[in-house]
Design an enzyme around this catalytic site. Structure first.
Site, mmCIF file in Angstrom:
data_model
loop_
_atom_site.group_PDB
_atom_site.id
_atom_site.type_symbol
_atom_site.label_atom_id
_atom_site.label_comp_id
_atom_site.label_asym_id
_atom_site.label_seq_id
_atom_site.Cartn_x
_atom_site.Cartn_y
_atom_site.Cartn_z
ATOM 1 N N LYS A 116 0.810 -1.215 0.000
ATOM 2 C CA LYS A 116 0.000 0.000 0.000
ATOM 3 C C LYS A 116 0.847 1.271 0.000
ATOM 4 O O LYS A 116 0.445 2.299 -0.541
ATOM 5 C CB LYS A 116 -0.944 -0.001 1.197
ATOM 6 N N LYS A 201 -4.871 10.114 7.166
ATOM 7 C CA LYS A 201 -5.971 10.870 7.747
ATOM 8 C C LYS A 201 -7.267 10.090 7.503
ATOM 9 O O LYS A 201 -7.455 9.513 6.439
ATOM 10 C CB LYS A 201 -6.062 12.248 7.069
ATOM 11 N N GLU A 288 -6.784 1.974 -2.384
ATOM 12 C CA GLU A 288 -5.962 0.826 -2.724
ATOM 13 C C GLU A 288 -6.424 0.232 -4.046
ATOM 14 O O GLU A 288 -7.467 0.602 -4.575
ATOM 15 C CB GLU A 288 -6.029 -0.241 -1.627
ATOM 16 N N ARG A 292 -7.237 -8.459 -8.608
ATOM 17 C CA ARG A 292 -7.947 -9.733 -8.764
ATOM 18 C C ARG A 292 -9.400 -9.443 -9.090
ATOM 19 O O ARG A 292 -9.818 -8.284 -9.100
ATOM 20 C CB ARG A 292 -7.881 -10.541 -7.463
ATOM 21 N N ARG A 338 -24.391 -10.139 0.416
ATOM 22 C CA ARG A 338 -23.576 -11.303 0.757
ATOM 23 C C ARG A 338 -24.277 -12.118 1.840
ATOM 24 O O ARG A 338 -24.581 -11.600 2.916
ATOM 25 C CB ARG A 338 -22.198 -10.870 1.257
#
Length: 454
Positions: A116, A201, A288, A292, A338
């Site tokens: 990251k 932050k 980020e 995939r 989900r």
């Protein structure tokens, strides 16, 4: 095109990939642990090989066993799905060394975006806005305290190699930072073998918006719109929808362009997702990149009509991406819930066990259930609790919401407890119906006032 693909995964995503391969005329190999001997993906694949005991580190995360299965069965490619080895750069590189195609980006790309801290630097160079924070890894608590004081509390400590909610700590004051720094670093070291931390932050309140991208080996990169993933519990997504109700035409174009720049910065190949946080003012910041396929990819498929798994396979086979940005048309609204084998009434405790009777929602247009469940199947206690995804599509958001309510009310999983009732209550909440929620809503507003039916 490949003639045989090995799926290095389990559960609904393994079933999803097997079905895509079958429609493309590609033979499939399933790998499974001893606990998954009767799993659906082993029954649907053309071949199935046991790769070890129930523990994931001895089976689904065992690189040597997975590669051996591919070699023995003469599989030309491996699809890693999500989780397990999907973002393991060493695994991707070893596939390449053995002349087995990894259906995903290059190992070097996974390394570049998986860390990251490195990803932040690359995004700044690509003129993609990032969240204010440390320029690199934070060496120690003292440095973390200094940076936090400069950018202002609250701040978020994050693991450089983090993922899945691990190695992340919210810090409200200077007094609690030392303890959180040590615990997050130790957790990251244990989970990822890398205890490096950085500091950002906190953008709060925020919307969690992610953009789906596709790139081929010829430098063609496009985006397929955004997904709103703001409904989360403990940094884990619960429900996703597309498009986001808080993003207008110009902001959507800006987000898409930023996502494409991010992918171009690493010459990205295959499917990927660029994740952003958007503040109350409508400003967005890179968070980020997931190198995939995502759990929530069906939402994008519903509104674009593009089969992302098939595109992954085509790109990995060396075919050019025939789609251009102008070819991507967005239609209607899609939502995904989900379904987990867990008990919301007892702090979402896992609920493995045998499914005695199963009824999956069906009927009508715009309803899809991705699952590996069947009546008589025993859900093992060793893996992630997600057992199904209910996805709906409607011409409008209201139609999609009503369709999801209908679908969830039909779902029956006798023998195990799931979060279906919780999801039904969430999708029926006035603020969710109005699209008035952010990343704090579920944890701070919905859950404290929610109670299961007797």
């Amino acid at each position: 095109m490949f003639t045989k693909v090995l799926i290095a995964n389990r559960g609904e995503i393994a079933v999803r990939i097997i079905r895509a391969c079958r429609e493309m005329g590609i033979a499939t190999v399933a790998v499974y642990s001893e606990a998954d001997r009767e799993a659906l993906h082993t029954q649907l694949a053309d071949e199935a090989i046991c790769i070890g005991p129930a523990k994931a580190t001895d089976s689904y995360l065992n690189i040597q066993q997975v590669l051996s299965a591919a070699i023995v069965t003469n599989a030309q490619a491996i699809h890693p799905g999500f989780g397990f080895l999907s973002e393991n750069s060493r695994f991707a590189s070893m596939c390449e060394e053995l002349n087995i195609t990894f259906i995903g980006p290059k190992g070097a790309t996974i390394d570049a975006m998986g860390n990251k801290i490195n990803a932040r630097t690359l995004m700044l160079e690509a003129n993609v806005p990032v969240i204010p924070g440390s320029d690199g890894a934070v060496a120690n608590v003292e440095e973390a305290l200094k940076i936090a004081e400069e950018i202002g509390y609250p701040v978020m400590l994050k693991a450089a190699a983090g993922g899945g909610g691990k190695g992340i700590r919210k810090v409200l004051t200077a007094e609690e930072l030392p303890q959180h720094f040590q615990s997050a670093s130790s957790e990251a070291l244990a989970a990822f073998g890398n205890g490096d931390m950085y500091l950002e932050k906190i953008v709060y309140p925020a919307r969690h918006i992610e953009v789906q991208i596709l790139g081929d080996a010829f430098g063609n990169i496009i985006h397929l719109g955004e997904r709103d993933c703001s409904l989360q519990r403990n940094n884990q997504k619960v429900l996703e929808e597309s498009p986001s109700v808080v993003i207008g035409k110009q902001k959507r174009q800006d987000l898409g362009a930023a996502a494409v720049r991010a992918a171009q910065a690493v010459k990205y190949q295959n499917a990927g997702t660029i994740e952003f946080l958007m503040d109350e003012a409508g400003d967005f910041y890179f968070m980020e990149m997931n190198t995939r396929i995502q759990v929530e990819h069906p939402v994008t498929e519903m509104v674009t009509g593009v089969d992302l798994v098939k595109k992954q396979i085509e790109i990995a086979a060396g075919l050019p991406l025939e789609l251009q940005q102008a070819d991507i048309c967005f239609s209607g609204h899609a939502i995904e819930c989900r379904i987990n084998a867990e008990n919301p009434a007892f702090n979402f405790a896992p609920s493995p066990g045998k499914i005695k009777n199963l009824l999956l929602p069906s009927g009508g247009m715009g309803l899809r259930v991705d699952s590996a469940m069947y009546s008589g199947y025993t859900i093992p206690p060793y893996y992630d609790s997600m057992i199904a995804k209910v996805i709906v599509h409607g011409e409008s958001r209201f139609e999609a919401l009503m369709k999801m309510q209908r679908a969830l009310s039909e779902l029956v999983t006798e023998g195990v407890v799931t979060n279906a009732e919780f999801q039904l209550d969430l999708i029926s909440h006035p603020q969710v119906l109005a699209g008035d929620y952010d990343t704090a809503f579920l944890q701070e507003t919905f859950l404290p006032n929610w109670s299961p039916e007797d």
